[in-house]
Motif scaffolding. Structure first.
Motif, mmCIF file in Angstrom:
data_model
loop_
_atom_site.group_PDB
_atom_site.id
_atom_site.type_symbol
_atom_site.label_atom_id
_atom_site.label_comp_id
_atom_site.label_asym_id
_atom_site.label_seq_id
_atom_site.Cartn_x
_atom_site.Cartn_y
_atom_site.Cartn_z
ATOM 1 N N UNK A 253 16.916 33.414 -3.469
ATOM 2 C CA UNK A 253 15.430 33.310 -3.386
ATOM 3 C C UNK A 253 15.108 34.309 -4.055
ATOM 4 N N UNK A 254 15.658 35.588 -4.564
ATOM 5 C CA UNK A 254 15.598 36.844 -4.986
ATOM 6 C C UNK A 254 15.044 36.202 -6.478
ATOM 7 N N UNK A 384 21.974 44.632 -6.623
ATOM 8 C CA UNK A 384 21.881 43.538 -5.852
ATOM 9 C C UNK A 384 22.883 43.252 -4.884
ATOM 10 N N UNK A 385 22.961 43.750 -3.998
ATOM 11 C CA UNK A 385 24.604 44.038 -3.585
ATOM 12 C C UNK A 385 24.305 43.405 -2.111
ATOM 13 N N UNK A 427 23.879 38.278 9.026
ATOM 14 C CA UNK A 427 24.871 39.495 9.286
ATOM 15 C C UNK A 427 25.634 40.336 7.971
ATOM 16 N N UNK A 428 24.650 39.478 6.979
ATOM 17 C CA UNK A 428 24.390 40.169 6.103
ATOM 18 C C UNK A 428 23.056 40.215 5.103
ATOM 19 N N UNK A 429 23.051 41.418 5.071
ATOM 20 C CA UNK A 429 21.417 42.004 4.359
ATOM 21 C C UNK A 429 21.388 42.322 3.022
ATOM 22 N N UNK A 430 20.492 42.048 2.632
ATOM 23 C CA UNK A 430 21.347 42.182 0.555
ATOM 24 C C UNK A 430 19.935 43.763 0.305
ATOM 25 N N UNK A 431 20.670 43.865 0.033
ATOM 26 C CA UNK A 431 20.499 45.921 -0.757
ATOM 27 C C UNK A 431 19.587 45.381 -2.024
ATOM 28 N N UNK A 432 18.868 45.534 -2.305
ATOM 29 C CA UNK A 432 18.080 45.534 -3.968
ATOM 30 C C UNK A 432 17.190 46.941 -4.446
#
Length: 454
Positions: A253-254, A384-385, A427-432
């Motif tokens: 979606x990103x 993106x992580x 439980x897997x947020x994404x750091x951008x």
């Protein structure tokens, strides 16, 4: 019963059909020499001849040239009949695909062709138990009919000398040939009309074996599978299918739906779950993965999975640990994805290729991870992580650097701007993060994927 032996050109349909032990062949216009050797079957309007083991036949067709002499070897008849689910004592007639199109269907319209085929099959079925066609069904098979799809490994197909023309009739480029060979192994083959009586056979170790058996054996040889894949209808073992579907929807979606012309770097690509989906959208993907075993898993996915060859060919693997070289050597990338592996990099015992020129400000950030983040910053504007809070929350040996808040601080200390923690999946947020302030913000609603039951 009608058995359709299908597959791309040159895969071995005729040899397979001959090994079924047919007692008769429909040759239509057999040369005089053949007619003298073979006894014709009476009361059929086509040249149909009896077959004896060890004899040969050379059908003459009205366009192009014949394939040459076909020798009948019945030594493996029982084995091949089991593969095609044909009773061992059934009477079988083989229909040459070239002769069929040349003498019966040549010049007919689609409707006329269907009517002629129906009458042809009815007449043969009145004389024989099984009619074997070396061609795709022209209309949906009946419940008692069977489709046997033959496929060969892409490694073998790629070695073959593929000509641009097949008998001067069909445009057959190399890419078409390879893709047709791969499609023959798929459970939803477009020519099989969803028939229940559908067998897929794979050429392995100089013999035909059911595709499902070959896939299961190769998956087992390649050990545990972290990513979920479906290869020729067989699910990869041990993989969390539901979890990865949700994670991909959050990550996908990103990105734009059309990634044509973009370059992506996938660090910690494993067997290519994300990389293939990026490539499916049109991106060129460089995948970095230190484990040779999972790269072999990717090659199996490319060969027997559902993605076209044109997609898997856009994924290029680099087999090494990312902390041991400068990522900038790979060129510029529009986006870099580090797939929940930063905390493993942070614990790597490999010697980092670069050391910071000032003290590291974030507690727990080690030189190995710092050198990777700094090299990514220099070759891409966007990082993106996808993180995994489960590693931080577990009771035994928790990873504090698995927390998205920790990686946010680490990125900011290296020099990233506009670092945001996206909702991600479960439980897997994404750091951008960006090296400069982006011209637009990704809509929050695109990233707010609701957790599903796993």
């Amino acid at each position: 019963m009608i058995v359709y032996v299908v597959g791309t050109h040159g895969v071995g349909k005729t040899t397979f059909s001959c090994k079924l032990g047919p007692e008769a062949e429909v040759c239509f216009r057999a040369p005089a020499a053949v007619e003298r050797v073979y006894e014709e079957v009476p009361d059929l309007p086509w040249v149909t001849v009896r077959v004896r083991e060890g004899q040969t036949v050379q059908p003459e067709i009205r366009f192009g040239t014949a394939h040459g002499l076909l020798r009948h070897d019945f030594g493996e008849r029982d084995l091949y009949r089991r593969l095609a689910d044909i009773p061992h004592n059934a009477s079988v007639v083989r229909v040459s695909a070239d002769a069929l199109h040349g003498a019966l269907l040549n010049g007919l319209s689609k409707n006329e062709s269907a009517e002629a085929m129906q009458a042809f099959n009815d007449r043969l079925e009145s004389r024989f138990d099984v009619v074997v066609h070396e061609t795709y069904p022209k209309f949906p098979p009946r419940e008692q009919d069977r489709v046997v799809a033959l496929a060969v490994p892409l490694s073998e197909v790629r070695r073959r000398q593929i000509t641009q023309q097949w008998n001067g009739r069909i445009d057959l480029g190399r890419a078409h040939y390879i893709e047709a060979a791969r499609m023959s192994a798929q459970p939803q083959h477009p020519y099989c009309y969803g028939t229940k009586s559908f067998s897929r056979l794979w050429w392995s170790s100089e013999k035909w074996r059911p595709v499902e058996e070959v896939v299961a054996d190769q998956m087992k040889l390649l050990g545990n599978w972290y990513h979920p894949h479906v290869l020729a209808g067989v699910y990869s073992p041990d993989a969390a299918v539901n979890s990865y579907d949700g994670r991909w929807r959050a990550l996908g979606a990103l990105f734009d739906d059309d990634l044509s012309g973009t370059r992506l770097l996938d660090i910690g690509a494993n067997s290519g779950f994300n990389a293939l989906r990026f490539a499916q959208r049109g991106a060129t993907v460089v995948a970095v993965e230190p484990a040779a075993r999972v790269i072999e898993q990717f090659r199996l996915v490319a060969e027997m999975g559902s993605f076209p060859i044109s997609v898997s060919d856009r994924v290029q693997y680099k087999n090494c640990a990312v902390e041991t070289f400068d990522v900038g050597e790979l060129g510029r990338f529009d986006t870099v994805v580090m797939s929940a592996c930063h905390y493993y990099i942070n614990r790597s015992l490999n010697e980092p290729f670069k050391y910071p020129d000032k003290p590291i400000a974030v507690r727990g950030l080690r030189t190995t991870l710092w050198s990777v983040l700094d090299s990514i910053r220099r070759c891409s504007n966007r990082l993106l992580i996808p993180t995994n809070r489960a590693h931080a929350d577990r009771e035994k040996d928790p990873y504090p650097d698995a927390e998205p808040e920790w990686i946010k601080l680490a990125l900011e200390s290296v020099g990233y701007h506009s670092v945001t923690i996206r909702a991600g999946y479960a439980h897997t947020p994404i750091v951008e993060a960006f090296t400069t302030k982006p011209a637009f913000e990704t809509p929050a609603e695109q990233c707010a994927i609701q957790p599903e039951t796993v």
